[in-house]
Design a protein around this motif. Structure first.
Motif, PDB file in Angstrom:
ATOM      1  N   GLY A 157       0.811  -1.207   0.000  1.00 22.62           N
ATOM      2  CA  GLY A 157       0.000   0.000   0.000  1.00 22.62           C
ATOM      3  C   GLY A 157       0.844   1.256   0.000  1.00 22.62           C
ATOM      4  O   GLY A 157       2.011   1.253   0.395  1.00 22.62           O
ATOM      5  N   GLY A 158       0.233   2.353  -0.446  1.00 26.06           N
ATOM      6  CA  GLY A 158       0.881   3.656  -0.443  1.00 26.06           C
ATOM      7  C   GLY A 158       1.923   3.795  -1.533  1.00 26.06           C
ATOM      8  O   GLY A 158       1.971   3.033  -2.499  1.00 26.06           O
ATOM      9  N   LEU A 165       0.128   8.203  -2.969  1.00 26.33           N
ATOM     10  CA  LEU A 165      -0.855   7.230  -3.436  1.00 26.33           C
ATOM     11  C   LEU A 165      -1.615   6.633  -2.255  1.00 26.33           C
ATOM     12  O   LEU A 165      -1.042   6.417  -1.185  1.00 26.33           O
ATOM     13  CB  LEU A 165      -0.151   6.098  -4.188  1.00 26.33           C
ATOM     14  N   ASN A 166      -2.897   6.329  -2.482  1.00 26.70           N
ATOM     15  CA  ASN A 166      -3.675   5.618  -1.464  1.00 26.70           C
ATOM     16  C   ASN A 166      -3.971   4.177  -1.876  1.00 26.70           C
ATOM     17  O   ASN A 166      -4.732   3.486  -1.197  1.00 26.70           O
ATOM     18  CB  ASN A 166      -4.974   6.361  -1.137  1.00 26.70           C
ATOM     19  N   ARG A 167      -3.376   3.723  -2.953  1.00 31.44           N
ATOM     20  CA  ARG A 167      -3.680   2.387  -3.478  1.00 31.44           C
ATOM     21  C   ARG A 167      -3.266   1.281  -2.525  1.00 31.44           C
ATOM     22  O   ARG A 167      -2.270   1.390  -1.807  1.00 31.44           O
ATOM     23  CB  ARG A 167      -2.991   2.190  -4.832  1.00 31.44           C
ATOM     24  N   ASP A 184      -8.272   0.835  -0.745  1.00 32.14           N
ATOM     25  CA  ASP A 184      -7.566   2.091  -0.526  1.00 32.14           C
ATOM     26  C   ASP A 184      -7.158   2.244   0.931  1.00 32.14           C
ATOM     27  O   ASP A 184      -7.850   1.777   1.848  1.00 32.14           O
ATOM     28  CB  ASP A 184      -8.448   3.294  -0.900  1.00 32.14           C
ATOM     29  N   LEU A 185      -6.032   2.925   1.147  1.00 28.52           N
ATOM     30  CA  LEU A 185      -5.675   3.408   2.471  1.00 28.52           C
ATOM     31  C   LEU A 185      -6.632   4.509   2.910  1.00 28.52           C
ATOM     32  O   LEU A 185      -7.374   5.069   2.087  1.00 28.52           O
ATOM     33  CB  LEU A 185      -4.245   3.942   2.461  1.00 28.52           C
ATOM     34  N   SER A 222      -9.436 -10.979   2.332  1.00 21.81           N
ATOM     35  CA  SER A 222     -10.532 -10.296   1.650  1.00 21.81           C
ATOM     36  C   SER A 222      -9.971  -9.151   0.825  1.00 21.81           C
ATOM     37  O   SER A 222      -8.760  -9.040   0.634  1.00 21.81           O
ATOM     38  CB  SER A 222     -11.536  -9.767   2.673  1.00 21.81           C
ATOM     39  N   THR A 223     -10.830  -8.305   0.308  1.00 22.45           N
ATOM     40  CA  THR A 223     -10.446  -7.033  -0.292  1.00 22.45           C
ATOM     41  C   THR A 223     -11.293  -5.942   0.345  1.00 22.45           C
ATOM     42  O   THR A 223     -12.344  -6.205   0.935  1.00 22.45           O
ATOM     43  CB  THR A 223     -10.642  -7.029  -1.811  1.00 22.45           C
ATOM     44  N   GLY A 224     -10.843  -4.697   0.242  1.00 20.79           N
ATOM     45  CA  GLY A 224     -11.588  -3.587   0.822  1.00 20.79           C
ATOM     46  C   GLY A 224     -10.648  -2.524   1.331  1.00 20.79           C
ATOM     47  O   GLY A 224      -9.415  -2.677   1.324  1.00 20.79           O
ATOM     48  N   ASN A 225     -11.214  -1.429   1.789  1.00 22.98           N
ATOM     49  CA  ASN A 225     -10.418  -0.301   2.266  1.00 22.98           C
ATOM     50  C   ASN A 225      -9.868  -0.551   3.663  1.00 22.98           C
ATOM     51  O   ASN A 225     -10.457  -1.289   4.465  1.00 22.98           O
ATOM     52  CB  ASN A 225     -11.253   0.970   2.264  1.00 22.98           C
ATOM     53  N   ALA A 226      -8.743   0.074   3.968  1.00 22.13           N
ATOM     54  CA  ALA A 226      -8.145  -0.021   5.293  1.00 22.13           C
ATOM     55  C   ALA A 226      -8.995   0.719   6.318  1.00 22.13           C
ATOM     56  O   ALA A 226      -9.704   1.677   5.999  1.00 22.13           O
ATOM     57  CB  ALA A 226      -6.736   0.559   5.270  1.00 22.13           C
ATOM     58  N   ALA A 227      -8.922   0.259   7.573  1.00 22.48           N
ATOM     59  CA  ALA A 227      -9.653   0.863   8.681  1.00 22.48           C
ATOM     60  C   ALA A 227      -8.680   1.247   9.788  1.00 22.48           C
ATOM     61  O   ALA A 227      -7.568   0.705   9.884  1.00 22.48           O
ATOM     62  CB  ALA A 227     -10.705  -0.114   9.209  1.00 22.48           C
TER      63      ALA A 227
END
Length: 288
Positions: A157-158, A165-167, A184-185, A222-227
């Protein structure tokens, strides 16, 4: 990188103002200050680390203002200087690095001073020696990302292009192929540090260019945005992160000045980091 067994030793490549290439170590399941281990086979900045339970491998870096393709390794249970492993197929520094017990992977980075953010993904078989092989390509070329891995999946990430980048992208370690989108981050950043258990991965610190003290997490399968996970004891960029199946440890950092702080968290829970000890000197670091 993440060792999937508790009680592991973390090996740190420390970069001090007066010393480049020093290796130190910590015992991840306890707390305390880092202790001398040896030296890299080629002294350099930003030697990015990955490893298995038995072997730590450091690849890339720069020396004399030029990127290098050096890969060297140590036996984690012993102490001593690193030995030559092989070469990356390209000049590189500040890539992401992650591994399972079998394969180590470097992804992204920058060729200095020639220029050019990289989308290369390359791999080695950790138990052997030899030059790295092509794995595939990232979706987005960039330098200064970081990552972690489960036994099956590697995540990074990043980074920056130079725009931050937030990827978050991932690869399946046992196969070959291009990275896929993960999510995304919480914000765009570079210079993050990554560590994980087999289940959960943490992105620690980073800069926007403001240096951050935040910790984020994802579920690797899984996949998804960071928390949000919690906060470090001190803001950090370019720290050296390592883990066993229980603890993630961040060794050294820029705050933006060099720091000797070592933090840790329990990966399975959420919350703020706790003091672990100190590196041997204020340092930027990578760890395995």
């Amino acid at each position: 990188s993440a060792d999937t067994q508790p009680g592991a030793r973390g090996v740190i490549s420390e970069v001090h103002n007066s010393t480049v290439g020093a290796l130190t170590y910590i015992n991840i399941s306890s707390a305390g200050n880092a202790v001398s281990f040896g030296n890299l086979s080629v002294n350099r900045y930003n030697a990015t680390g990955l490893g298995s339970r038995t072997r730590g491998v450091f690849g890339s870096g720069y020396s004399g203002s030029a990127s290098l393709n050096v890969i060297d390794f140590v036996t984690i249970a012993s102490t001593g200087n690193a030995a030559d492993f092989g070469d990356l197929s390209y000049l590189n520094y500040v890539p992401a690095a992650f591994s399972n017990e079998t394969r180590g992977i470097w992804a992204g980075g920058f060729n200095h001073p020639a220029g050019g953010n990289q989308n290369y993904v390359s791999y080695v078989t950790i138990a052997s020696t030899g030059d790295a092989n092509d794995f595939g390509d990232l979706i987005t070329a960039g330098n200064s990302p970081e990552g972690f891995a489960s036994p099956t999946r590697g995540v990074l990430g990043g980074g920056q292009t130079p725009s931050k980048l937030n990827r978050i992208e991932f690869v399946t370690i046992a196969t070959l192929g291009d990275a896929q989108d993960f999510g995304d981050l919480t914000q765009s950043m570079a210079g993050v540090s990554g560590a994980s258990s087999p289940v959960r991965g943490l992105f620690m610190g980073g800069y926007t260019p403001t240096v951050l003290n935040t910790i984020q997490y994802v579920t690797i399968a899984s996949t998804g945005n960071a928390a949000n996970f919690g906060d470090l004891t001190q803001a950090a960029r370019f720290g050296g992160a390592t883990s066993d199946s229980r603890r993630a440890v961040l060794c050294g950092r820029y705050t933006p000045s060099a720091s000797d702080v070592i933090d840790y968290v329990q990966i399975v829970t959420e919350g703020n980091a706790v003091d672990f000890g100190d590196t041997t000197s204020a340092t930027q670091a990578s760890a395995t």
